[in-house]
Structures are given as C-alpha cells and as structure tokens.
Design an enzyme around this catalytic site. Sequence first.
Site, PDB file in Angstrom:
ATOM      1  N   HIS A   1      71.058  14.051  47.554  1.00 25.60           N
ATOM      2  CA  HIS A   1      71.909  15.130  47.025  1.00 25.60           C
ATOM      3  C   HIS A   1      71.939  16.274  48.028  1.00 25.60           C
ATOM      4  CE1 HIS A   1      73.094  18.060  43.522  1.00 25.60           C
ATOM      5  NE2 HIS A   1      73.680  18.352  44.651  1.00 25.60           N
TER       6      HIS A   1
ATOM      7  N   GLU B   1      77.549  20.812  50.593  1.00 23.41           N
ATOM      8  CA  GLU B   1      76.110  20.951  50.825  1.00 23.41           C
ATOM      9  C   GLU B   1      75.833  21.749  52.102  1.00 23.41           C
ATOM     10  OE1 GLU B   1      73.515  19.987  48.723  1.00 23.41           O
ATOM     11  OE2 GLU B   1      75.215  19.766  47.373  1.00 23.41           O
TER      12      GLU B   1
ATOM     13  N   HIS C   1      74.086  25.243  51.473  1.00 22.16           N
ATOM     14  CA  HIS C   1      72.652  25.212  51.828  1.00 22.16           C
ATOM     15  C   HIS C   1      72.413  25.141  53.341  1.00 22.16           C
ATOM     16  CE1 HIS C   1      71.863  24.481  47.564  1.00 22.16           C
ATOM     17  NE2 HIS C   1      72.772  23.515  47.603  1.00 22.16           N
TER      18      HIS C   1
END
Length: 228
Positions: free
Chosen positions: A63, A117, A121
């Site tokens: 993930h 992502e 992040h």
Amino acid sequence: MEFKGSNLIKLMLLTQCLTVLCNHSPKFDYFYFVQQWPGSYCDTRRPCCYPSTGKPAANFGIHGLWPQRNDGTYPSNCDHNHHFNSSQISNITLQLKIEWPTLSCPSNDGLKFWAHEWEKHGTCSKSKLEHHEYFESALKLKQIANLTQTLKNAGINPDGRSYPLIKIKEAIKKGTGFTPVIHCNVDKTGKSQIFEVYLCVNTTGSNFTECKVFPKSICKPSIVFPIF
Ligand code: AMP
C-alpha cells in the site's frame, strides 16, 4: 508591534521561505511499510477493480511507505512542485505492477495509485529517498518481508477461515523478526478480517526496526483471512 511596509514584506517572505524549507524536508523518525491483503480490499461493500493487466496473484500487495514521527503525527503532501514522474520508475514498472497492484475503480494500470502515494508520502521522505529510490526501497522491503509465505509457514492460509489475531502477529514476528500492527476491515457480512499489516522501517528505508509507536488497531480477537 508595528511594521513598516517593506519590513512586513520581508517578514512575509522569510516566513514563506521557512515554510517551504520545512515542508520540503520535514523531520520524520521512521516509516510505516504497509502491505495489504487484496481479498480484503475486494470483498467489502465498496467495489474493487482488477488492474488492466488482470487479477493480481493471491499475495500481499504494497500500500505504501509512510514517513512518521515519534509523536504520532506524520507529514504529508510536502512538495506540490515535485509531481510523480512515471519515466523515473520505468525500469521497475513491471515489478511495481506485480508487487504494488492497484485495485481501485475504474480499472487502470496503477500509475494513479503510485502517484497518490508519492505525492502524499514520498514527497515527505525526499530528504532521505529520491523518487526512484522511494519505490525501489518499498520493493526491496516487500522481498524481505514475504508475509504470504510467512503466514503459510505457520499454517495460516487465505482460506476464508478465522485465525486468532495473536497467532497472526506471532507468525509475522517470527518470520520477519519484528512486531507488526494488524489493521482489519469488515467484509459485506460484517466479519472482521485481516486487511493491512504495518511494519516499521528506519528512515533510510533499508531495514525493518521495532516500532516505538503502535498505531491503533481495530481487530476482533479472531479474524478471517479471506480467499482471493
Ligand atoms: P493513503 O492516502 O496513502 O492513506 O491511502 C489511502 C488511499 O489509497 C485511499 O484513497 C484508498 O482508496 C487508496 N488505496 C488503498 N489501497 C489501494 C489499492 N490497492 N489500489 C488503489 N488504491 C488504493
């Protein structure tokens, strides 16, 4: 306090510079490396769509790799100028499609998930990991922590049966050497099931480490490991 026009402008510029600097290299203390069981993404009330390459293997998928701070907070969306660039990861795209499969609808090739992502992040880990390194580190970590095999070794299989949460945690600790945090969700019938496994990683993204802060986990003492 009174500011003359030019001083006020200087102060505003300084504040803006500091904000930019802080956001571009925010401090973080470790990463969560989060892996997900695809069967538990796909059997909830929300629909899932297989990637354009077809149904992923019955394997945990990545993930994300998320920078975290010891105080429980985390930086996010740190650099709006550093967009995801698929050409930077062209030599690992095939591997990403296998190990980091998208399951969102409509069916797509995964770039949207990876871009999300990276932008949320990855841009916050830039002080340690550049674009390509960020994705490569996640792939390496997945190789080290082969959760599907680790659980299988302990007799825990994705067969739709329930397993004690404690046994799942013990098996992962035995297989990886580190204590995981298990996140659960519920299937269409409301049963608690294993959804995501969090492991902590050092700030260079190279090695697992024991978590100092454990995120809250909401699992029943016995959880289903769904078929995929
Ligand atoms: P994050 O913002 O990094 O916490 O991730 C949450 C977002 O990722 C949500 O929008 C989810 O729908 C999405 N997401 C989680 N798993 C997957 C997956 N396997 N494929 C596509 N999107 C996903």
